[in-house]
Write an enzyme that holds these catalytic residues in place. Sequence first.
Site, PDB file in Angstrom:
ATOM      1  N   VAL A   1       1.258  -1.562  -0.064  1.00  0.00           N
ATOM      2  CA  VAL A   1       0.143  -0.263   0.053  1.00  0.00           C
ATOM      3  C   VAL A   1       0.610   1.467   0.231  1.00  0.00           C
ATOM      4  CG1 VAL A   1      -2.001   1.041   1.017  1.00  0.00           C
ATOM      5  CG2 VAL A   1      -1.776  -1.325   1.191  1.00  0.00           C
ATOM      6  N   CYS A   2       0.796   2.572  -0.833  1.00  0.00           N
ATOM      7  CA  CYS A   2       1.767   3.473  -0.489  1.00  0.00           C
ATOM      8  C   CYS A   2       2.615   3.023  -0.979  1.00  0.00           C
ATOM      9  CB  CYS A   2       1.190   4.003   0.646  1.00  0.00           C
ATOM     10  SG  CYS A   2       1.429   5.839   1.053  1.00  0.00           S
ATOM     11  N   THR A   3       3.197   3.999   0.177  1.00  0.00           N
ATOM     12  CA  THR A   3       4.931   4.000  -0.198  1.00  0.00           C
ATOM     13  C   THR A   3       5.436   2.952   0.222  1.00  0.00           C
ATOM     14  OG1 THR A   3       5.433   5.220   1.722  1.00  0.00           O
ATOM     15  CG2 THR A   3       5.206   6.919  -0.355  1.00  0.00           C
TER      16      THR A   3
ATOM     17  N   THR B   1       2.409   3.112  -6.550  1.00  0.00           N
ATOM     18  CA  THR B   1       3.080   3.747  -4.889  1.00  0.00           C
ATOM     19  C   THR B   1       2.029   5.121  -4.686  1.00  0.00           C
ATOM     20  OG1 THR B   1       4.117   4.474  -3.693  1.00  0.00           O
ATOM     21  CG2 THR B   1       5.196   5.319  -5.624  1.00  0.00           C
TER      22      THR B   1
END
Lengths: 211, 211
Positions: A95-97, A115
């Site tokens: 998830v995300c970074t 990302t």
Amino acid sequence: MNIVCDLFPNLTQLDLTGPFEVFHRIPGARVHLAARTPEPVRAEGGLTILPTIAFADAPQADILCVPGGWGVNEAMLDDELLAFVRRPATWVTSVCTGALVLGAAGLLDGYGAATHWAAMEYLSLFGARATERRVVVDRNRITGGGVTAGIDIALRIVREIYGGTLADEISLAIEYGPANDEVRERVLERLGPITKKRLGAVALAAQKLRA
Amino acid sequence: MNIVCDLFPNLTQLDLTGPFEVFHRIPGARVHLAARTPEPVRAEGGLTILPTIAFADAPQADILCVPGGWGVNEAMLDDELLAFVRRPATWVTSVCTGALVLGAAGLLDGYGAATHWAAMEYLSLFGARATERRVVVDRNRITGGGVTAGIDIALRIVREIYGGTLADEISLAIEYGPANDEVRERVLERLGPITKKRLGAVALAAQKLRA
């Protein structure tokens, strides 16, 4: 079904807690929160979560899920964490970074990935093909956009593994999708016995309030 | 600005962690997680969160936020929790079945309110007017729908108090809203110094991976 999420200091808690809310609703799934030590882990903003298991004791992951956050800067350079992330898993997700951690572990080389929008440019440094979508599935890697995208990522994982019926039911239970009458009926039926218990508690509380 | 969320056993963690992710991004805001004791609180599914403050020590709330979950059945009948929830607050808010706790505390009598779709029928027992919307604002009460609606509720609170600019920025930071170029520029500018630091860490991790 063992779902393993990793915890590290200064993660973005919603990257983890969003998917967690989906994952723990999968019948028969066990969600493990793995960290190096049993010490509580402090996320950005000060929300502090207890790990459920140490890296060394974690079972093999059917689904590995790596959250992001500013702590990723240290996580990308943490050999113990990278080794944990590299352990074989059926599905490798972020998830995300968290995608940068997968990248630093060498797990996105040659893969399409997403990302957080403000970090997209970094993916190529790890050999990943940056893909501007909320959820990207490339073979057994599922990566996605920032923070709240974790909910979409988790629902997509459920859809890939268990199909749309369960994904729709969980989505409705957490009010993330449009309320389809058929799904609504199924969820209500499953909730039957516990909503009856709830009605009893509500009636008692209302009575107490009026007393 | 003191934002106080209350913790109780078997809450739905995303009811709390969704708004938390929004609230802690308000400049100058302090988010307190209040519970009766400092013991870790186990949410549905086993995610365990540390309180940051005891009920007795919590500051007066500018925003009180009450999450929901199956633990609400006990919370509605818990005099100590109800007394805490009744303490004066500028904004009184709830996510999901947290509205039933506000109701049991007598705080929704005569108010329009929302809750999880499967619990809407209970609101009238506390004198509230059930309103089928994701977020309902009635005077200083802000209540809303189930689980993920907590993110919308928190963003609405930010919008009511601080205006749309901050709400849009936080929304974009957590990728919950459409990426508007103007907002994107502002967020990127604010992120400037920390993204430079991130680039350094990514470059080092990529170098290490290739070594």
